[in-house]
Design a protein around this motif. Structure first.
Motif, mmCIF file in Angstrom:
data_model
loop_
_atom_site.group_PDB
_atom_site.id
_atom_site.type_symbol
_atom_site.label_atom_id
_atom_site.label_comp_id
_atom_site.label_asym_id
_atom_site.label_seq_id
_atom_site.Cartn_x
_atom_site.Cartn_y
_atom_site.Cartn_z
ATOM 1 N N VAL A 1 0.836 -1.207 0.000
ATOM 2 C CA VAL A 1 0.000 0.000 0.000
ATOM 3 C C VAL A 1 0.868 1.252 0.000
ATOM 4 N N THR A 2 1.959 1.209 0.777
ATOM 5 C CA THR A 2 2.848 2.367 0.829
ATOM 6 C C THR A 2 3.518 2.599 -0.512
ATOM 7 N N MET A 3 3.927 1.516 -1.180
ATOM 8 C CA MET A 3 4.553 1.658 -2.497
ATOM 9 C C MET A 3 3.569 2.244 -3.509
ATOM 10 N N ILE A 4 2.316 1.787 -3.439
ATOM 11 C CA ILE A 4 1.292 2.348 -4.328
ATOM 12 C C ILE A 4 1.079 3.827 -4.025
ATOM 13 N N ALA A 5 1.042 4.170 -2.723
ATOM 14 C CA ALA A 5 0.879 5.576 -2.344
ATOM 15 C C ALA A 5 2.035 6.423 -2.866
ATOM 16 N N LEU A 6 3.256 5.895 -2.797
ATOM 17 C CA LEU A 6 4.408 6.624 -3.322
ATOM 18 C C LEU A 6 4.290 6.819 -4.831
ATOM 19 N N ALA A 7 3.862 5.757 -5.542
ATOM 20 C CA ALA A 7 3.735 5.860 -6.998
ATOM 21 C C ALA A 7 2.656 6.862 -7.390
ATOM 22 N N VAL A 8 1.503 6.781 -6.704
ATOM 23 C CA VAL A 8 0.420 7.718 -7.000
ATOM 24 C C VAL A 8 0.834 9.141 -6.634
ATOM 25 N N GLY A 9 1.483 9.296 -5.477
ATOM 26 C CA GLY A 9 1.933 10.616 -5.062
ATOM 27 C C GLY A 9 2.929 11.212 -6.035
ATOM 28 N N LEU A 10 3.854 10.384 -6.528
ATOM 29 C CA LEU A 10 4.831 10.869 -7.515
ATOM 30 C C LEU A 10 4.138 11.281 -8.804
ATOM 31 N N ALA A 11 3.178 10.461 -9.267
ATOM 32 C CA ALA A 11 2.479 10.789 -10.511
ATOM 33 C C ALA A 11 1.705 12.095 -10.384
ATOM 34 N N LEU A 12 1.014 12.275 -9.254
ATOM 35 C CA LEU A 12 0.253 13.510 -9.060
ATOM 36 C C LEU A 12 1.164 14.721 -9.003
ATOM 37 N N ARG A 13 2.326 14.563 -8.372
ATOM 38 C CA ARG A 13 3.248 15.695 -8.237
ATOM 39 C C ARG A 13 3.998 15.980 -9.537
ATOM 40 N N MET A 14 4.144 14.971 -10.386
ATOM 41 C CA MET A 14 4.808 15.174 -11.674
ATOM 42 C C MET A 14 3.883 15.788 -12.712
ATOM 43 N N TYR A 15 2.576 15.666 -12.497
ATOM 44 C CA TYR A 15 1.609 16.119 -13.498
ATOM 45 C C TYR A 15 1.738 17.625 -13.731
ATOM 46 N N THR A 16 1.987 18.006 -14.948
ATOM 47 C CA THR A 16 2.169 19.399 -15.402
ATOM 48 C C THR A 16 3.301 20.121 -14.674
ATOM 49 N N LEU A 17 4.202 19.376 -14.023
ATOM 50 C CA LEU A 17 5.255 20.029 -13.234
ATOM 51 C C LEU A 17 6.102 20.985 -14.069
ATOM 52 N N PRO A 18 6.642 20.561 -15.222
ATOM 53 C CA PRO A 18 7.500 21.485 -15.970
ATOM 54 C C PRO A 18 6.743 22.396 -16.921
ATOM 55 N N ALA A 19 5.395 22.306 -16.925
ATOM 56 C CA ALA A 19 4.611 23.061 -17.909
ATOM 57 C C ALA A 19 4.061 24.368 -17.348
ATOM 58 N N ARG A 20 3.800 24.427 -16.048
ATOM 59 C CA ARG A 20 3.200 25.626 -15.464
ATOM 60 C C ARG A 20 4.200 26.768 -15.420
ATOM 61 N N ASP A 21 3.714 27.977 -15.662
ATOM 62 C CA ASP A 21 4.572 29.151 -15.586
ATOM 63 C C ASP A 21 4.950 29.442 -14.133
ATOM 64 N N LEU A 22 6.048 30.157 -13.977
ATOM 65 C CA LEU A 22 6.458 30.588 -12.642
ATOM 66 C C LEU A 22 5.490 31.638 -12.115
ATOM 67 N N TRP A 23 5.304 31.650 -10.803
ATOM 68 C CA TRP A 23 4.566 32.735 -10.192
ATOM 69 C C TRP A 23 5.505 33.513 -9.267
ATOM 70 N N THR A 24 4.990 34.576 -8.655
ATOM 71 C CA THR A 24 5.851 35.570 -8.014
ATOM 72 C C THR A 24 6.781 34.975 -6.966
ATOM 73 N N ASP A 25 6.245 34.177 -6.044
ATOM 74 C CA ASP A 25 7.058 33.621 -4.968
ATOM 75 C C ASP A 25 8.160 32.719 -5.519
ATOM 76 N N GLU A 26 7.824 31.916 -6.520
ATOM 77 C CA GLU A 26 8.830 31.043 -7.119
ATOM 78 C C GLU A 26 9.950 31.862 -7.752
ATOM 79 N N ALA A 27 9.579 32.886 -8.495
ATOM 80 C CA ALA A 27 10.583 33.721 -9.152
ATOM 81 C C ALA A 27 11.516 34.369 -8.129
ATOM 82 N N ALA A 28 10.948 34.806 -6.988
ATOM 83 C CA ALA A 28 11.769 35.425 -5.945
ATOM 84 C C ALA A 28 12.728 34.403 -5.336
ATOM 85 N N ARG A 29 12.253 33.169 -5.102
ATOM 86 C CA ARG A 29 13.121 32.129 -4.538
ATOM 87 C C ARG A 29 14.251 31.780 -5.493
#
Length: 331
Positions: free
Chosen positions: A26-54
């Motif tokens: 179950v934990t391995m499945i949770a890790l896989a699902v969590g990774l997939a959700l966090r990878m979704y559109t990760l490099p596609a979204r534009d930067l926003w103000t806080d990110e640009a400042a960091r």
């Protein structure tokens, strides 16, 4: 030779691996699902103000950033309020993985996935593997944690390190060795170097020791003073800079607000973390302005509240079936 059976070694390793996989499936499945959700559109979204400042902070040379942090009058707010760890780590990631949206957010992604595993470890070691699995699933699918894991910001890293400090604190309570308490102290200070709010974790750990642990065992944990000494020793050089940042926060209005403002912030954050959604997404719903699209989001809000309650209820039911009625059951 014919008639002589061939000897076979018992497959202890294979059996052990299968048992491990069944326990952690179950934990391995949770890790896989969590990774997939966090990878979704990760490099596609534009930067926003806080990110640009960091990102801009991370790209500033360390020696220049140090001078700015120490009180240069025209310093940006980002320089003067934040502990240094995230900026230093992000700078290393940019140098190693290149200058791109993916490399900016990769650190937060790794921290967010790592927090799923640490959450499981806390639940499994403090209560029961089933509890850890339920907690890991909640963290994996929470839109709030997913959102922070997709931002080039310090919150995902601070969450990971704070969770690490919680896990190491529990391990130190069980082992009560100098080594275990030193590791906890290092984890706690690293969390504080990621975000000042990590001190709240240390504060509540101290409250737990002084109240719950001491009342139960009639003594303080053996070696706890070594962990506290580690925290003081490692954080002491940064204390003057932290004091400057605190005064800057006061000047900018982050500290010293009206009590009702703190209550509103606390209520909002509880809703954010418990349901996985930001309270601002339901402002019109909460004010009873029920336009058609608001009605749909009202259903989403009810569902978002119901899912973690149902999962938590499953955990409590499982604990009660095992005869566990202690505080860990309801936690």
């Amino acid at each position: 030779m014919p008639g002589i059976p061939l000897s076979r070694r018992p497959a202890h390793g294979t059996a052990h691996q299968q048992a491990w996989f069944r326990q952690h499936a179950v934990t391995m499945i949770a890790l896989a699902v969590g990774l997939a959700l966090r990878m979704y559109t990760l490099p596609a979204r534009d930067l926003w103000t806080d990110e640009a400042a960091r990102i801009a902070t991370a790209k500033v040379p360390v020696e220049v950033r140090s001078l700015v942090t120490l009180g240069y009058e025209h310093a940006r707010e980002t320089y003067r309020l934040s502990p240094p760890l995230y900026s230093l780590l992000l700078r290393l990631f940019i140098q190693f993985f290149g200058d791109s949206l993916l490399s900016y957010r990769l650190l937060s992604l790794m921290a967010g996935v790592g927090m799923i595993w640490l959450t499981y470890r806390i639940g499994a070691s403090a209560h029961h593997p089933f509890t850890g699995q339920l907690a890991a699933v909640l963290v994996a699918i929470s839109p709030y944690f997913v959102s922070h894991a997709q931002d080039a910001n310090t919150y995902s890293v601070a969450g990971f390190l704070s969770t690490l400090a919680i896990w190491r604190f529990w391990q130190a309570l069980q082992q009560q060795t100098a080594r275990a308490w030193i590791i906890w102290g290092i984890a706690a200070v690293l969390a504080a170097f990621a975000h000042h709010y990590a001190w709240l974790v240390v504060l509540f750990q101290g409250i737990y020791v002084v109240t719950v642990y001491f009342r139960r065992h009639r003594q303080m944990p053996r070696g706890w003073h070594i962990g506290l000494g580690t925290v003081v020793l490692l954080y002491m050089p940064y204390l003057p800079i932290a004091a400057l940042q605190f005064r800057t926060a006061q000047g900018l209005g982050y500290v010293g607000r009206e009590p009702q403002s703190y209550v509103s912030t606390l209520a909002t954050n509880l809703l954010n973390v418990s349901t996985g959604y930001r309270a601002s997404q339901f402002r019109d719903v909460l004010s009873l302005q029920l336009a058609p699209e608001a009605v749909a989001r009202l259903g989403l809000l009810i569902t978002a509240i119901a899912i973690p309650l149902i999962i938590a209820g499953l955990g409590v039911r499982s604990a009660l079936n095992r005869g566990d009625t202690g505080p860990g059951c309801y936690l």
